[in-house]
Design an enzyme around this catalytic site. Structure first.
Site, PDB file in Angstrom:
ATOM      1  N   ARG A 177      49.856  18.554 -67.274  1.00  0.00           N
ATOM      2  CA  ARG A 177      50.087  18.222 -65.865  1.00  0.00           C
ATOM      3  C   ARG A 177      48.800  18.522 -65.113  1.00  0.00           C
ATOM      4  O   ARG A 177      48.372  19.669 -65.033  1.00  0.00           O
ATOM      5  CB  ARG A 177      51.247  19.034 -65.308  1.00  0.00           C
ATOM      6  CG  ARG A 177      51.626  18.707 -63.867  1.00  0.00           C
ATOM      7  CD  ARG A 177      52.807  19.546 -63.406  1.00  0.00           C
ATOM      8  NE  ARG A 177      53.195  19.226 -62.045  1.00  0.00           N
ATOM      9  CZ  ARG A 177      52.661  19.772 -60.947  1.00  0.00           C
ATOM     10  NH1 ARG A 177      51.708  20.698 -61.084  1.00  0.00           N
ATOM     11  NH2 ARG A 177      53.063  19.419 -59.736  1.00  0.00           N
TER      12      ARG A 177
ATOM     13  N   LYS B 281      43.790  25.931 -61.192  1.00  0.00           N
ATOM     14  CA  LYS B 281      44.491  27.106 -60.681  1.00  0.00           C
ATOM     15  C   LYS B 281      43.598  28.337 -60.626  1.00  0.00           C
ATOM     16  O   LYS B 281      42.517  28.394 -61.207  1.00  0.00           O
ATOM     17  CB  LYS B 281      45.731  27.392 -61.536  1.00  0.00           C
ATOM     18  CG  LYS B 281      46.870  26.407 -61.292  1.00  0.00           C
ATOM     19  CD  LYS B 281      48.104  26.780 -62.092  1.00  0.00           C
ATOM     20  CE  LYS B 281      49.259  25.836 -61.759  1.00  0.00           C
ATOM     21  NZ  LYS B 281      50.463  26.131 -62.567  1.00  0.00           N
TER      22      LYS B 281
END
Length: 285
Positions: free
Chosen positions: A265, A231
């Site tokens: 995740r 991210k």
């Protein structure tokens, strides 16, 4: 016998009669059935690609396969429920047949999509909006009686990064989750996983405050899922790109595990599984 306290440590999930042990951290592989997910290498364009990636994830040690048909990157294009289902259902059905041992999570905020994909063979629902984007979601989960992962997000995928503001991000996320958990308990939904929502309606500073104070989420005594994988909170700090952010992802996953994360995740399962194994060694010495 006294009723069990909802805040006792949650160490397992009931997945259609199968008990999944969460006493040790697990890894969830991200399978994007979208043309516009932020990390281009995570996009699958066909059922055969999805099956190949699922096989790879399972061989590398993933416990969960998280399938998404709606991109939740900042500013993502909104698509209809019908289009989301068109993308998801054939993949869920194919994985269920080819890999019956796979535990399939559906990444959706829509109750109708959750319901139809569970009927197609999925096992859990991963809702980025914790019911805020579909008022029928909680009732649907109660009716389906499947584990529910709920995430904190300020705004929607289209608006969440437009100047998010908090007085204290950790306290506000905890307060939000407390209220949601109370509603879930009233509906007899007890298999719950919480996600602080890294990167969803938060600045880089907010994200790192949440990570630094992650031990605070132990108050819930529920599994905590974290999703840092590639991210902007990594590559914007390092000055690289999502494609170059695997090392940074591993660093943050390591920190999160040490602070109590129960599920990672990720786009890169092998590296996350190795991370879990090495951190687990710290409890053996």
């Amino acid at each position: 016998m006294a009723e069990k306290n909802f805040f006792e440590p949650k160490k397992s999930l009931n997945v259609k009669g199968r008990l999944i042990d969460l006493s040790k951290p697990k890894v969830m592989g991200i399978l994007n059935i979208t043309p516009d997910s932020f990390y281009s290498n995570s996009r699958t364009k066909s059922i055969s690609e999805a099956l190949s990636q699922t096989q790879k994830f399972l061989q590398e040690g993933a416990t969960f396969i998280d399938i998404g048909g709606y991109s939740s990157r900042p500013g993502a294009i909104d698509i209809s429920a019908a289009e989301e289902l068109r993308r998801l259902v054939p993949v869920v059905e194919a994985i269920s047949i080819m890999f019956p041992e796979a535990i399939i999570s559906i990444d959706t905020f829509r109750a109708k999509v959750a319901e139809e994909t569970i009927y197609a063979g999925a096992h859990l629902v991963n809702d980025i909006s914790a019911g805020d984007m579909d008022e029928q979601m909680f009732a649907t989960i109660a009716q389906l009686q499947v584990p529910y992962m709920m995430m904190h997000m300020q705004g929607t995928p289209q608006t969440m990064q437009q100047n998010p503001v908090y007085q204290n991000v950790t306290l506000e996320v905890i307060d939000y989750l407390v209220k949601k958990i109370a509603v879930l308990r009233s509906l007899k939904i007890h298999d719950v996983i919480i996600d602080p929502g890294f990167g969803f309606g938060k600045t880089i500073a907010h994200n790192y405050q949440l990570l630094n104070e992650m031990e605070a989420f132990k108050i819930f005594q529920l599994p905590v899922l974290v999703g840092f994988s590639r991210k902007g909170m990594i590559h914007k700090v390092l000055g690289n790109t999502a494609a170059d952010a695997l090392n940074g992802t591993t660093v943050l996953n390591t920190i999160a595990l040490q602070k109590g994360a129960g599920i990672l995740r990720v786009h890169d399962v092998k590296e996350a599984v190795e991370c879990v194994k090495l951190v687990e060694m710290l409890t053996c010495v």
